[in-house]
Design a protein around this motif. Structure first.
Motif, PDB file in Angstrom:
ATOM      1  N   ARG A  51      25.901 -37.314   9.379  1.00 50.42           N
ATOM      2  CA  ARG A  51      24.623 -37.237   8.669  1.00 50.42           C
ATOM      3  C   ARG A  51      24.634 -38.117   7.427  1.00 50.42           C
ATOM      4  O   ARG A  51      23.648 -38.783   7.099  1.00 50.42           O
ATOM      5  CB  ARG A  51      24.352 -35.776   8.291  1.00 50.42           C
ATOM      6  CG  ARG A  51      23.909 -34.917   9.463  1.00 50.42           C
ATOM      7  CD  ARG A  51      23.281 -33.613   8.993  1.00 50.42           C
ATOM      8  NE  ARG A  51      24.218 -32.821   8.203  1.00 50.42           N
ATOM      9  CZ  ARG A  51      25.077 -31.930   8.731  1.00 50.42           C
ATOM     10  NH1 ARG A  51      25.092 -31.742  10.059  1.00 50.42           N
ATOM     11  NH2 ARG A  51      25.892 -31.240   7.961  1.00 50.42           N
ATOM     12  N   LEU A  52      25.746 -38.155   6.750  1.00 40.63           N
ATOM     13  CA  LEU A  52      25.852 -39.011   5.569  1.00 40.63           C
ATOM     14  C   LEU A  52      25.749 -40.484   5.946  1.00 40.63           C
ATOM     15  O   LEU A  52      25.114 -41.295   5.248  1.00 40.63           O
ATOM     16  CB  LEU A  52      27.172 -38.751   4.838  1.00 40.63           C
ATOM     17  CG  LEU A  52      27.257 -37.434   4.096  1.00 40.63           C
ATOM     18  CD1 LEU A  52      28.670 -37.214   3.555  1.00 40.63           C
ATOM     19  CD2 LEU A  52      26.253 -37.394   2.952  1.00 40.63           C
ATOM     20  N   GLN A  53      26.375 -40.861   7.053  1.00 41.02           N
ATOM     21  CA  GLN A  53      26.304 -42.256   7.495  1.00 41.02           C
ATOM     22  C   GLN A  53      24.862 -42.646   7.849  1.00 41.02           C
ATOM     23  O   GLN A  53      24.398 -43.736   7.517  1.00 41.02           O
ATOM     24  CB  GLN A  53      27.228 -42.469   8.701  1.00 41.02           C
ATOM     25  CG  GLN A  53      28.707 -42.416   8.353  1.00 41.02           C
ATOM     26  CD  GLN A  53      29.575 -42.545   9.583  1.00 41.02           C
ATOM     27  OE1 GLN A  53      29.090 -42.546  10.715  1.00 41.02           O
ATOM     28  NE2 GLN A  53      30.893 -42.613   9.376  1.00 41.02           N
ATOM     29  N   ARG A  54      24.181 -41.764   8.578  1.00 41.14           N
ATOM     30  CA  ARG A  54      22.797 -42.035   8.919  1.00 41.14           C
ATOM     31  C   ARG A  54      21.929 -42.149   7.675  1.00 41.14           C
ATOM     32  O   ARG A  54      21.044 -43.010   7.588  1.00 41.14           O
ATOM     33  CB  ARG A  54      22.257 -40.953   9.865  1.00 41.14           C
ATOM     34  CG  ARG A  54      22.776 -41.055  11.294  1.00 41.14           C
ATOM     35  CD  ARG A  54      21.931 -40.240  12.242  1.00 41.14           C
ATOM     36  NE  ARG A  54      22.008 -38.819  11.935  1.00 41.14           N
ATOM     37  CZ  ARG A  54      22.910 -37.982  12.471  1.00 41.14           C
ATOM     38  NH1 ARG A  54      23.815 -38.437  13.342  1.00 41.14           N
ATOM     39  NH2 ARG A  54      22.912 -36.705  12.160  1.00 41.14           N
ATOM     40  N   ARG A  55      22.197 -41.274   6.712  1.00 40.95           N
ATOM     41  CA  ARG A  55      21.428 -41.297   5.480  1.00 40.95           C
ATOM     42  C   ARG A  55      21.672 -42.601   4.719  1.00 40.95           C
ATOM     43  O   ARG A  55      20.725 -43.207   4.200  1.00 40.95           O
ATOM     44  CB  ARG A  55      21.806 -40.090   4.617  1.00 40.95           C
ATOM     45  CG  ARG A  55      20.891 -39.895   3.403  1.00 40.95           C
ATOM     46  CD  ARG A  55      21.278 -38.640   2.671  1.00 40.95           C
ATOM     47  NE  ARG A  55      21.176 -37.488   3.570  1.00 40.95           N
ATOM     48  CZ  ARG A  55      21.650 -36.268   3.257  1.00 40.95           C
ATOM     49  NH1 ARG A  55      22.290 -36.084   2.109  1.00 40.95           N
ATOM     50  NH2 ARG A  55      21.506 -35.284   4.092  1.00 40.95           N
ATOM     51  N   ARG A  56      22.924 -43.050   4.648  1.00 41.71           N
ATOM     52  CA  ARG A  56      23.221 -44.297   3.963  1.00 41.71           C
ATOM     53  C   ARG A  56      22.542 -45.483   4.665  1.00 41.71           C
ATOM     54  O   ARG A  56      22.008 -46.393   4.013  1.00 41.71           O
ATOM     55  CB  ARG A  56      24.738 -44.540   3.942  1.00 41.71           C
ATOM     56  CG  ARG A  56      25.506 -43.605   3.017  1.00 41.71           C
ATOM     57  CD  ARG A  56      26.919 -44.118   2.808  1.00 41.71           C
ATOM     58  NE  ARG A  56      27.747 -43.130   2.150  1.00 41.71           N
ATOM     59  CZ  ARG A  56      28.613 -42.331   2.759  1.00 41.71           C
ATOM     60  NH1 ARG A  56      28.770 -42.425   4.089  1.00 41.71           N
ATOM     61  NH2 ARG A  56      29.322 -41.453   2.070  1.00 41.71           N
ATOM     62  N   LEU A  57      22.554 -45.443   6.007  1.00 43.02           N
ATOM     63  CA  LEU A  57      21.927 -46.519   6.768  1.00 43.02           C
ATOM     64  C   LEU A  57      20.421 -46.571   6.510  1.00 43.02           C
ATOM     65  O   LEU A  57      19.840 -47.651   6.314  1.00 43.02           O
ATOM     66  CB  LEU A  57      22.202 -46.324   8.268  1.00 43.02           C
ATOM     67  CG  LEU A  57      21.613 -47.397   9.203  1.00 43.02           C
ATOM     68  CD1 LEU A  57      22.169 -48.778   8.855  1.00 43.02           C
ATOM     69  CD2 LEU A  57      21.912 -47.046  10.672  1.00 43.02           C
ATOM     70  N   THR A  77      46.832 -38.650  18.467  1.00 41.92           N
ATOM     71  CA  THR A  77      45.810 -39.336  17.657  1.00 41.92           C
ATOM     72  C   THR A  77      46.442 -39.852  16.399  1.00 41.92           C
ATOM     73  O   THR A  77      47.452 -39.325  15.933  1.00 41.92           O
ATOM     74  CB  THR A  77      44.664 -38.376  17.298  1.00 41.92           C
ATOM     75  OG1 THR A  77      45.158 -37.287  16.541  1.00 41.92           O
ATOM     76  CG2 THR A  77      43.969 -37.855  18.561  1.00 41.92           C
ATOM     77  N   THR A  78      45.805 -40.919  15.899  1.00 41.36           N
ATOM     78  CA  THR A  78      46.264 -41.450  14.621  1.00 41.36           C
ATOM     79  C   THR A  78      45.220 -41.143  13.569  1.00 41.36           C
ATOM     80  O   THR A  78      44.094 -40.714  13.881  1.00 41.36           O
ATOM     81  CB  THR A  78      46.459 -42.973  14.697  1.00 41.36           C
ATOM     82  OG1 THR A  78      45.197 -43.589  14.973  1.00 41.36           O
ATOM     83  CG2 THR A  78      47.437 -43.349  15.801  1.00 41.36           C
ATOM     84  N   ALA A  79      45.532 -41.405  12.324  1.00 39.71           N
ATOM     85  CA  ALA A  79      44.617 -41.063  11.237  1.00 39.71           C
ATOM     86  C   ALA A  79      43.321 -41.890  11.321  1.00 39.71           C
ATOM     87  O   ALA A  79      42.252 -41.426  10.966  1.00 39.71           O
ATOM     88  CB  ALA A  79      45.301 -41.300   9.887  1.00 39.71           C
ATOM     89  N   GLY A  80      43.441 -43.128  11.829  1.00 38.69           N
ATOM     90  CA  GLY A  80      42.240 -43.979  11.918  1.00 38.69           C
ATOM     91  C   GLY A  80      41.333 -43.588  13.048  1.00 38.69           C
ATOM     92  O   GLY A  80      40.205 -44.029  13.114  1.00 38.69           O
ATOM     93  N   ASN A  81      41.722 -42.830  13.965  1.00 34.91           N
ATOM     94  CA  ASN A  81      40.922 -42.481  15.139  1.00 34.91           C
ATOM     95  C   ASN A  81      40.369 -41.082  15.077  1.00 34.91           C
ATOM     96  O   ASN A  81      39.888 -40.569  16.081  1.00 34.91           O
ATOM     97  CB  ASN A  81      41.766 -42.619  16.400  1.00 34.91           C
ATOM     98  CG  ASN A  81      42.112 -44.094  16.670  1.00 34.91           C
ATOM     99  OD1 ASN A  81      41.360 -44.970  16.321  1.00 34.91           O
ATOM    100  ND2 ASN A  81      43.293 -44.306  17.250  1.00 34.91           N
ATOM    101  N   ILE A  82      40.468 -40.475  13.907  1.00 34.13           N
ATOM    102  CA  ILE A  82      39.963 -39.108  13.802  1.00 34.13           C
ATOM    103  C   ILE A  82      38.442 -39.157  13.889  1.00 34.13           C
ATOM    104  O   ILE A  82      37.799 -39.863  13.129  1.00 34.13           O
ATOM    105  CB  ILE A  82      40.413 -38.465  12.474  1.00 34.13           C
ATOM    106  CG1 ILE A  82      41.937 -38.405  12.436  1.00 34.13           C
ATOM    107  CG2 ILE A  82      39.781 -37.102  12.298  1.00 34.13           C
ATOM    108  CD1 ILE A  82      42.490 -37.901  11.115  1.00 34.13           C
ATOM    109  N   PRO A  83      37.827 -38.492  14.830  1.00 33.81           N
ATOM    110  CA  PRO A  83      36.364 -38.519  14.960  1.00 33.81           C
ATOM    111  C   PRO A  83      35.706 -37.900  13.740  1.00 33.81           C
ATOM    112  O   PRO A  83      36.226 -36.940  13.174  1.00 33.81           O
ATOM    113  CB  PRO A  83      36.111 -37.703  16.222  1.00 33.81           C
ATOM    114  CG  PRO A  83      37.293 -36.849  16.393  1.00 33.81           C
ATOM    115  CD  PRO A  83      38.455 -37.600  15.837  1.00 33.81           C
ATOM    116  N   PRO A  84      34.519 -38.494  13.300  1.00 31.51           N
ATOM    117  CA  PRO A  84      33.851 -37.949  12.116  1.00 31.51           C
ATOM    118  C   PRO A  84      33.225 -36.609  12.426  1.00 31.51           C
ATOM    119  O   PRO A  84      32.828 -36.320  13.555  1.00 31.51           O
ATOM    120  CB  PRO A  84      32.785 -39.012  11.798  1.00 31.51           C
ATOM    121  CG  PRO A  84      32.494 -39.665  13.113  1.00 31.51           C
ATOM    122  CD  PRO A  84      33.792 -39.647  13.860  1.00 31.51           C
TER     123      PRO A  84
END
Length: 346
Positions: A20-26, A7-14
């Motif tokens: 939850r933070l992403q959903r909250r921001r959305l 895996t690379t650093a950009g593909n690390i799953p959240p």
């Protein structure tokens, strides 16, 4: 051997927390956008208007309708013709009215002849009466003279008493005859002439009424101006509610619009309008503007439609706009927010 996953650093799953933070921001972004749209809908004003149909006319204008029902016999003018007040536009069939008029004229002629005949008869009767009175006066004068001579002779005993009595009787008869003639009631003649004159006057009135009915079938121009003829043909039955012609007089153009009854109370004098004319429908951006100047104070009905007529100012700008050009207009009567406008709460 084991399995290796690179895996690379950009593909690390959240992580769950990051999700939850992403959903909250959305949700916050969606909420902010919704609030902004909602707020903008209340802040941004929208013009309220009523749609209306009509046409361009002139400030001196007349609709021409028949006063009586009838069939079109002859058409004397067409659309675009300039006419003067009183010019004949159309003739309706007058066969029935003309027959009534001819009969009325015949009755008048008979009454006139009867009156003339009776007047001549009365004049002749009065002439004969005058002759009879003159003859009776001569007879009376003669018998009076003879009676005087008989009395003188009787005193001298030259005539008998019987002869004297006979002369006295003749004098009395002559006076009676003269009295009958001179006391004849001549007012009977006047009454007869009065009755015949009244009958003649009544027949004259009937004839004049028939002439009015005939003239009513002549449709004439009430004003001077340019004619717009409606669609009708010779032989067609027209009625008082049928508009046959429109006449546009005067120099100033106005816009006549029909407001549906359900919106009539929203329109007032001074409201602005924007109109598109049928002659310039294909040209983009050609709109004509003005204001409402006058409202007719009645609700009119035509077929299934009920409407109120308004008269608006009209500026043709540099375009040639003939009277009768149809128009679609929006009459603006206020402003409201977008949401009230969309949901019909204005």
């Amino acid at each position: 051997m084991g399995d290796f996953h690179v895996t690379t650093a950009g593909n690390i799953p959240p992580t769950q927390k990051e999700k939850r933070l992403q959903r909250r921001r959305l949700l916050i972004i969606i909420g902010v956008v919704f609030f902004v749209i909602l707020l903008a809908g209340f802040i941004i004003p929208v013009s309220q208007y009523v749609r209306a149909l009509g046409y361009v006319t002139s400030d001196l204008y007349a609709e021409v309708r028949p006063s009586h029902a009838g069939r079109v016999e002859k058409i004397y003018t067409q659309s675009g013709t300039q006419v003067k007040e009183g010019d004949l536009l159309l003739q309706l069939d007058t066969s029935e009215e003309q027959a009534v008029l001819d009969e009325a004229k015949s009755r008048v002629q008979k009454a006139e002849a009867e009156l003339v005949r009776r007047e001549a008869e009365i004049m002749e009767e009065k002439r004969r009466l005058a002759e009879d009175i003159a003859v009776a006066n001569l007879k009376l004068s003669n018998v009076v003279n003879r009676l005087e001579r008989s009395r003188e002779l009787f005193t001298k005993q030259f005539v008998t008493a019987a002869a004297l009595e006979e002369d006295i009787l003749k004098e009395q008869l002559a006076r009676a005859e003269l009295g009958t003639l001179t006391n004849k009631d001549l007012s009977v003649y006047d009454k007869q002439i009065q009755v015949l004159s009244q009958e003649l006057e009544a027949r004259h009135d009937a004839m004049e009424g028939a002439e009015v009915d005939v003239r009513a079938k002549q449709i004439k121009a009430p004003i001077a101006g340019q004619v717009l003829r409606y669609d009708f043909v010779v032989g067609e039955m027209v009625r008082p509610e049928t508009v046959l012609f429109e006449i546009f007089g005067g120099e100033r153009l106005i816009l006549k619009l029909r407001i549906p009854e359900q919106h009539a109370t929203r329109v007032a004098v001074g409201n602005p309008y924007s109109a598109m004319l049928s002659s310039y429908r294909g040209l983009k951006g050609v709109y004509f503007e003005g204001t409402v100047e006058r409202l007719r104070n009645v609700i009119q009905t035509e077929g299934q439609q009920t409407y109120r007529v308004v008269y608006c100012s009209f500026d043709p700008k540099n375009y040639k706009v003939p009277p009768g050009t149809t128009a679609e207009a929006k009459i603006y009567y206020g402003r409201t927010c977008i949401w009230f406008f969309l949901f019909g709460l204005h």
